[in-house]
Design a protein around this motif. Structure first.
Motif, mmCIF file in Angstrom:
data_model
loop_
_atom_site.group_PDB
_atom_site.id
_atom_site.type_symbol
_atom_site.label_atom_id
_atom_site.label_comp_id
_atom_site.label_asym_id
_atom_site.label_seq_id
_atom_site.Cartn_x
_atom_site.Cartn_y
_atom_site.Cartn_z
ATOM 1 N N LEU A 142 -8.294 -27.608 24.490
ATOM 2 C CA LEU A 142 -7.331 -27.650 23.380
ATOM 3 C C LEU A 142 -5.910 -27.748 23.926
ATOM 4 C CD1 LEU A 142 -8.773 -24.807 21.075
ATOM 5 C CD2 LEU A 142 -9.344 -27.239 21.114
ATOM 6 N N PRO A 143 -5.026 -28.465 23.213
ATOM 7 C CA PRO A 143 -3.643 -28.565 23.683
ATOM 8 C C PRO A 143 -2.898 -27.240 23.560
ATOM 9 C CG PRO A 143 -3.900 -29.674 21.561
ATOM 10 C CD PRO A 143 -5.264 -29.240 21.984
ATOM 11 N N CYS A 144 -3.311 -26.407 22.615
ATOM 12 C CA CYS A 144 -2.683 -25.099 22.437
ATOM 13 C C CYS A 144 -3.815 -24.075 22.534
ATOM 14 C CB CYS A 144 -2.012 -24.959 21.084
ATOM 15 S SG CYS A 144 -1.072 -26.406 20.595
ATOM 16 N N PRO A 145 -4.045 -23.517 23.695
ATOM 17 C CA PRO A 145 -5.215 -22.658 23.881
ATOM 18 C C PRO A 145 -5.223 -21.469 22.922
ATOM 19 C CG PRO A 145 -4.183 -23.178 25.979
ATOM 20 C CD PRO A 145 -3.253 -23.672 24.909
ATOM 21 N N ILE A 146 -6.442 -21.066 22.530
ATOM 22 C CA ILE A 146 -6.619 -19.923 21.627
ATOM 23 C C ILE A 146 -7.531 -18.916 22.338
ATOM 24 C CG2 ILE A 146 -6.297 -21.240 19.492
ATOM 25 C CD1 ILE A 146 -9.368 -21.401 19.260
ATOM 26 N N VAL A 175 6.466 -30.178 4.638
ATOM 27 C CA VAL A 175 5.501 -30.702 5.609
ATOM 28 C C VAL A 175 6.080 -30.712 7.028
ATOM 29 C CG1 VAL A 175 6.075 -33.144 5.228
ATOM 30 C CG2 VAL A 175 3.760 -32.521 5.953
ATOM 31 N N ASP A 176 7.384 -30.842 7.152
ATOM 32 C CA ASP A 176 7.969 -30.809 8.507
ATOM 33 C C ASP A 176 7.802 -29.420 9.113
ATOM 34 O OD1 ASP A 176 9.759 -29.925 6.552
ATOM 35 O OD2 ASP A 176 11.539 -30.801 7.483
ATOM 36 N N ASN A 177 8.011 -28.399 8.310
ATOM 37 C CA ASN A 177 7.801 -27.029 8.795
ATOM 38 C C ASN A 177 6.322 -26.806 9.152
ATOM 39 O OD1 ASN A 177 8.105 -24.297 9.371
ATOM 40 N ND2 ASN A 177 7.953 -23.678 7.233
ATOM 41 N N LEU A 178 5.418 -27.342 8.326
ATOM 42 C CA LEU A 178 3.989 -27.200 8.637
ATOM 43 C C LEU A 178 3.673 -27.814 10.011
ATOM 44 C CD1 LEU A 178 1.047 -26.478 7.739
ATOM 45 C CD2 LEU A 178 0.875 -28.846 6.941
ATOM 46 N N CYS A 179 4.243 -28.993 10.278
ATOM 47 C CA CYS A 179 3.985 -29.651 11.572
ATOM 48 C C CYS A 179 4.574 -28.847 12.721
ATOM 49 C CB CYS A 179 4.560 -31.065 11.582
ATOM 50 S SG CYS A 179 3.676 -32.148 10.462
ATOM 51 N N TYR A 180 5.584 -28.054 12.446
ATOM 52 C CA TYR A 180 6.155 -27.174 13.460
ATOM 53 C C TYR A 180 5.266 -25.949 13.672
ATOM 54 C CZ TYR A 180 9.330 -23.905 15.703
ATOM 55 O OH TYR A 180 9.883 -22.997 16.569
ATOM 56 N N GLN A 181 4.794 -25.360 12.565
ATOM 57 C CA GLN A 181 4.018 -24.112 12.661
ATOM 58 C C GLN A 181 2.604 -24.331 13.186
ATOM 59 O OE1 GLN A 181 5.516 -21.302 12.230
ATOM 60 N NE2 GLN A 181 7.343 -21.952 11.103
ATOM 61 N N LEU A 182 2.008 -25.476 12.842
ATOM 62 C CA LEU A 182 0.593 -25.680 13.187
ATOM 63 C C LEU A 182 0.315 -25.548 14.688
ATOM 64 C CD1 LEU A 182 -0.708 -28.518 10.819
ATOM 65 C CD2 LEU A 182 -1.880 -26.350 11.290
ATOM 66 N N PRO A 183 1.043 -26.233 15.562
ATOM 67 C CA PRO A 183 0.734 -26.095 16.991
ATOM 68 C C PRO A 183 1.079 -24.713 17.541
ATOM 69 C CG PRO A 183 2.141 -28.006 16.563
ATOM 70 C CD PRO A 183 2.099 -27.211 15.311
ATOM 71 N N ARG A 184 2.005 -24.013 16.882
ATOM 72 C CA ARG A 184 2.380 -22.681 17.370
ATOM 73 C C ARG A 184 1.289 -21.666 17.065
ATOM 74 N NH1 ARG A 184 7.876 -22.131 18.518
ATOM 75 N NH2 ARG A 184 7.891 -19.937 17.930
ATOM 76 N N VAL A 205 -3.983 -31.997 13.067
ATOM 77 C CA VAL A 205 -4.939 -30.890 13.207
ATOM 78 C C VAL A 205 -6.146 -31.323 14.038
ATOM 79 C CG1 VAL A 205 -4.220 -29.625 11.137
ATOM 80 C CG2 VAL A 205 -6.104 -31.214 10.965
ATOM 81 N N SER A 206 -6.478 -32.604 14.004
ATOM 82 C CA SER A 206 -7.597 -33.050 14.847
ATOM 83 C C SER A 206 -7.216 -32.899 16.313
ATOM 84 C CB SER A 206 -8.014 -34.487 14.512
ATOM 85 O OG SER A 206 -7.299 -35.420 15.287
ATOM 86 N N ALA A 207 -5.984 -33.194 16.657
ATOM 87 C CA ALA A 207 -5.540 -33.009 18.052
ATOM 88 C C ALA A 207 -5.603 -31.533 18.433
ATOM 89 C CB ALA A 207 -4.121 -33.550 18.229
ATOM 90 N N LEU A 208 -5.193 -30.664 17.508
ATOM 91 C CA LEU A 208 -5.185 -29.223 17.811
ATOM 92 C C LEU A 208 -6.602 -28.698 18.041
ATOM 93 C CD1 LEU A 208 -2.536 -28.046 15.201
ATOM 94 C CD2 LEU A 208 -2.224 -28.379 17.667
ATOM 95 N N ALA A 209 -7.586 -29.298 17.348
ATOM 96 C CA ALA A 209 -8.964 -28.806 17.447
ATOM 97 C C ALA A 209 -9.762 -29.544 18.521
ATOM 98 C CB ALA A 209 -9.661 -28.928 16.100
ATOM 99 N N GLY A 210 -9.124 -30.435 19.271
ATOM 100 C CA GLY A 210 -9.851 -31.032 20.394
ATOM 101 C C GLY A 210 -9.843 -32.538 20.443
ATOM 102 N N GLY A 211 -9.418 -33.209 19.390
ATOM 103 C CA GLY A 211 -9.272 -34.657 19.511
ATOM 104 C C GLY A 211 -9.891 -35.428 18.377
#
Ligand code: NAD
Ligand code: IPM
Ligand code: MN
Length: 378
Positions: free
Chosen positions: A113-117, A243-252, A274-280
């Motif tokens: 993942l690009p942002c590890p959990i 939506v701009d704030n959502l795009c900021y918060q999602l990867p964080r 969100v597909s990128a955040l979950a693996g591609g």
């Protein structure tokens, strides 16, 4: 039971990934004592270039006779952007009034993942995208004379929209415009879907992403209708965000999000994020769902950059196939596919090339199909 499924492999990696989805779906159907009868439709770039028409007359009605449609992807560098996407993909969504575009993003074991959990947590986001309105209506034009007149029309299942627009641009210049449209019934029905899904997931909060600060007449209307629809579900808190704030918060903090409701255009963009955040994109499945024919397809496109190389990850198409089977109420077959994908990834061997492993498209599909076995009876 026998089910009749239409398949439109389309362009680029579309045929490569739908072939693997069919392999896996056939196995899951067989094991659960069902059969899928496939009918392939040839539409896409090659058909368009050969016949000079995207869809022949009657094609949409022919496709509508099937129980569901599996689509690969459309779009090809040999065709300028537009006709294939508008007259094939969007035409299918609009003709069958597939107003719910459901795009789940789930993280799986061993998927970087690009942002590890934390290892014991899973990203489990579902984008609920309105799929028939907004700036996708196709109501646009180019003013080329000092005064122009445009007859705009969009027939929809819910309503038919017609407008005449007289333009006057001075000093004279070329200017392009596109009209967005959000209707009250359109907003209400998609909000209901998002609320129902939130409830079914046992969650208390629904995120809604618009941009009412910049376009108050337009997205402000969406927010107002969504809020009033949500009043019918007082146990769910609606979290309206720009939506701009959502795009900021999602990867964080992707773990903070569950169901995200968006108008069409933002939903398209947010679902790739969100597909990128979950693996591609190679794992991102989707359903275009309505009251008549529903269509299932990966979130990704035809990926011409990797077509023919074996690098296409077919898991998105395979998981879209599982969504299709679930839609046909073949819940056990769908569950077997999702379980096989999770087991395959958890195994960690022969991961898809997209995820840094050695497995090409066919090998991924075969590995998943091989993991679909008779459910153990006790
Ligand atoms: P794309 O989704 O095709 O590709 C984006 C990137 O992701 C590329 O680098 C691609 O190689 C990679 N990728 C996509 N799917 C992958 C997979 N399964 N495995 C591994 N890597 C994958 O987006 P694009 O490049 O903007 O669009 C290409 C064409 O597809 C365009 O013509 C576009 O209009 C069309 N498109 C169609 C659909 C659809 O049919 N639903 C969706 C998106 C784009
Ligand atoms: C998608 C695609 C389409 C969309 C394009 C190809 C018109 O990006 O399915 O996500 O914007 O809906
Ligand atoms: Mn997209």
């Amino acid at each position: 039971m026998v089910y009749r499924v239409a398949v439109l492999p389309g362009d680029g990696i579309g045929p490569e990934v739908t072939a693997q989805a069919r392999k896996v779906m056939n196995k899951a159907a067989l094991i659960t004592q069902n059969e899928l009868l496939w009918q392939e439709f040839p539409f896409g770039a090659e058909y368009y270039l050969a016949h000079n028409v995207v869809l022949p007359p009657g094609a949409l009605n022919d496709i509508g006779a099937y129980d569901a449609l599996l689509l690969g992807a459309v779009g090809d560098p040999k065709v300028p952007p537009g006709p294939l996407e508008q007259e094939l993909l969007l035409a299918l969504r609009f003709h069958f009034d597939q107003y719910l575009n459901l795009r789940p993003a789930l993280s799986f074991p061993n998927v970087p993942l690009p942002c590890p959990i934390p290892p014991d947590r899973t990203i489990n986001i579902a984008v609920v995208r309105e799929n028939t309105e907004d700036y996708y209506m196709g109501l646009g034009g180019l003013t080329e004379n000092p005064a122009d007149s445009f007859n705009l029309s969009a027939p929809r299942k819910l309503y038919s929209f017609k407008a005449t627009l007289n333009t006057c641009v001075s000093p004279e210049t070329k200017a392009a415009f596109s009209l967005g449209l959000l209707s009250e019934p359109g907003i209400r029905r998609i909000t209901q879907k998002a609320l129902t899904l939130t409830k079914a997931r046992g969650e208390k909060s629904l995120t809604v992403a618009t941009k009412a600060n910049a376009l108050p007449q337009y997205y402000g209307f969406w927010d107002k209708i969504t809020r009033s629809e949500a009043e019918k579900c007082p146990d769910i808190r609606v979290n309206l965000m720009n939506v701009d704030n959502l795009c900021y918060q999602l990867p964080r903090d992707p773990l903070a999000f569950g169901v995200i409701l968006c108008p069409n255009l933002f939903g398209d963009i947010v679902s790739d994020l969100v597909s990128a955040l979950a693996g591609g994109l190679g794992l991102a499945a989707s359903g275009n769902i309505g009251d008549s024919l529903s269509m299932f397809e990966p979130v990704h496109g035809s990926a011409p950059d990797i077509a023919g190389t074996g690098k296409a990850n077919p898991l998105a198409a395979i998981l879209s196939g599982a969504m299709l089977l679930e839609h046909l109420k073949l819940n056990e077959a769908a569950r077997l596919i999702t379980k096989a994908v999770a087991e395959y990834l958890a195994g960690g061997l022969y991961l898809p090339l997209e995820l840094g492993g050695p497995a090409d498209t066919d090998r991924v599909g075969t590995a998943v199909a091989d993991l679909i076995t008779e459910p153990k009876r006790s």
